[in-house]
Design an enzyme around this catalytic site. Structure first.
Site, PDB file in Angstrom:
ATOM      1  CD  GLU A  53      -2.589   1.262   2.654  1.00 21.33           C
ATOM      2  OE1 GLU A  53      -2.888   0.172   3.209  1.00 21.33           O
ATOM      3  OE2 GLU A  53      -2.935   2.368   3.116  1.00 21.33           O
ATOM      4  NE  ARG A  57      -0.554   8.062   5.859  1.00 22.33           N
ATOM      5  CZ  ARG A  57      -0.541   7.104   6.760  1.00 22.33           C
ATOM      6  NH1 ARG A  57       0.437   7.036   7.643  1.00 22.33           N
ATOM      7  NH2 ARG A  57      -1.498   6.210   6.809  1.00 22.33           N
ATOM      8  CB  THR A  80      -3.325   8.226   3.279  1.00 20.53           C
ATOM      9  OG1 THR A  80      -2.574   7.249   4.001  1.00 20.53           O
ATOM     10  CG2 THR A  80      -3.684   9.334   4.243  1.00 20.53           C
ATOM     11  CE  LYS A 140      -6.583   2.366   7.253  1.00 17.71           C
ATOM     12  NZ  LYS A 140      -5.339   2.542   6.514  1.00 17.71           N
TER      13      LYS A 140
HETATM   14  C1  3PG Z   1      -2.644   3.439   8.439  1.00 12.43           C
HETATM   15  O1  3PG Z   1      -2.920   4.416   7.768  1.00 12.43           O
HETATM   16  O2  3PG Z   1      -3.173   2.352   8.233  1.00 12.43           O
HETATM   17  C2  3PG Z   1      -1.711   3.592   9.565  1.00 12.43           C
HETATM   18  O3  3PG Z   1      -0.975   4.736   9.517  1.00 12.43           O
HETATM   19  C3  3PG Z   1      -0.843   2.422   9.817  1.00 12.43           C
HETATM   20  O4  3PG Z   1      -0.519   2.498  11.126  1.00 12.43           O
HETATM   21  P1  3PG Z   1       0.881   2.005  11.668  1.00 12.43           P
HETATM   22  O5  3PG Z   1       1.902   2.969  11.162  1.00 12.43           O
HETATM   23  O6  3PG Z   1       0.716   2.060  13.175  1.00 12.43           O
HETATM   24  O7  3PG Z   1       1.112   0.609  11.187  1.00 12.43           O
END
Ligand code: 3PG
Length: 219
Positions: A53, A57, A80, A140
């Site tokens: 994924e 960002r 995101t 999610k």
């Molecule tokens: C996401 O967007 O799914 C999270 O930022 C992932 O979280 P993590 O960095 O704690 O794995």
């Protein structure tokens, strides 16, 4: 907004849910450029994980998705994704799936219209229920650890048994097995396999090892 306002969102996307359910782990990565993305994806694949994924960002998201979309056998998701514009950029660049931390119904509608499978996020029962009402069946759960972890998923699965969950946020090698085997879980996501420090330092052997360890934990 009526029940199934956009049709059952998931109905045409069973192939993608099947792919996610087979690999069970979706490594989330923030890339600075396409070169990092390709090296990271190759390391993940050597470690037994054939999906990634790419989050929106960083500014490099689109070029990273484009570069990854031509790698044989790799399933590429955009993460995101917060706007219709980003969704469209992800689709055009070759993403096979898009995800978001929350629920933006404008983006969900656009995903249905353009046919790009989309996983919206929820952190409360009300949000899950709103998505369910809209016709969504895969959600999610974010931020997983903060909103209650496995106990929260158990509660959701008890009242929404037809829903499937992709928990992310705070998952690592320590809680991966519990999260992945919680009721209703399709796959888990997270950044612990390819954290930005390892990507930037070019520690691709370590990323490969992290991927392999994660696969082992799910056996
Ligand atoms: C996401 O967007 O799914 C999270 O930022 C992932 O979280 P993590 O960095 O704690 O794995």
């Amino acid at each position: 907004m009526g029940e199934r306002a956009v049709g059952c969102v998931d109905a045409g996307w069973a192939g993608v849910w099947g792919r996610l359910g087979a690999v069970r782990i979706l490594p989330l990565v923030n890339f600075d450029d396409a070169e990092q993305a390709v090296a990271t994806a190759r390391a993940l694949m050597r470690g037994g994980i054939d999906c990634v994924e790419v989050t929106f960002r960083t500014r490099a998201a689109v070029e990273a998705i484009r570069a990854l979309s031509v790698l044989d056998g790799l399933f590429v998701a955009a993460g995101t994704v917060l706007s219709v514009g980003q969704l469209e950029q992800a689709r055009v660049a070759g993403a096979q799936l898009a995800l978001a931390p929350g629920s933006n119904f404008e983006v969900i509608r656009a995903a249905c219209a353009c046919g790009l499978p989309f996983v919206a996020g929820a952190g409360t029962a009300s949000e899950v229920e709103a998505l369910r009402h809209f016709g969504v069946r895969v959600v999610k759960v974010f931020p997983f650890r903060t909103v209650g972890g496995v106990e929260f998923l158990r509660s959701l699965a008890a009242v929404y048994p037809e829903m499937r969950f992709v928990p992310t946020g705070g998952i690592d090698a320590g809680n991966l097995s519990d999260a992945a085997s919680a009721p209703g879980v399709l796959a888990v996501g997270g950044s612990w396999i390819a954290p930005v420090e390892l990507v930037r330092a070019g520690c691709f052997d370590q990323i490969e090892q992290n991927a392999r360890s994660a696969r082992m934990l799910l056996r």
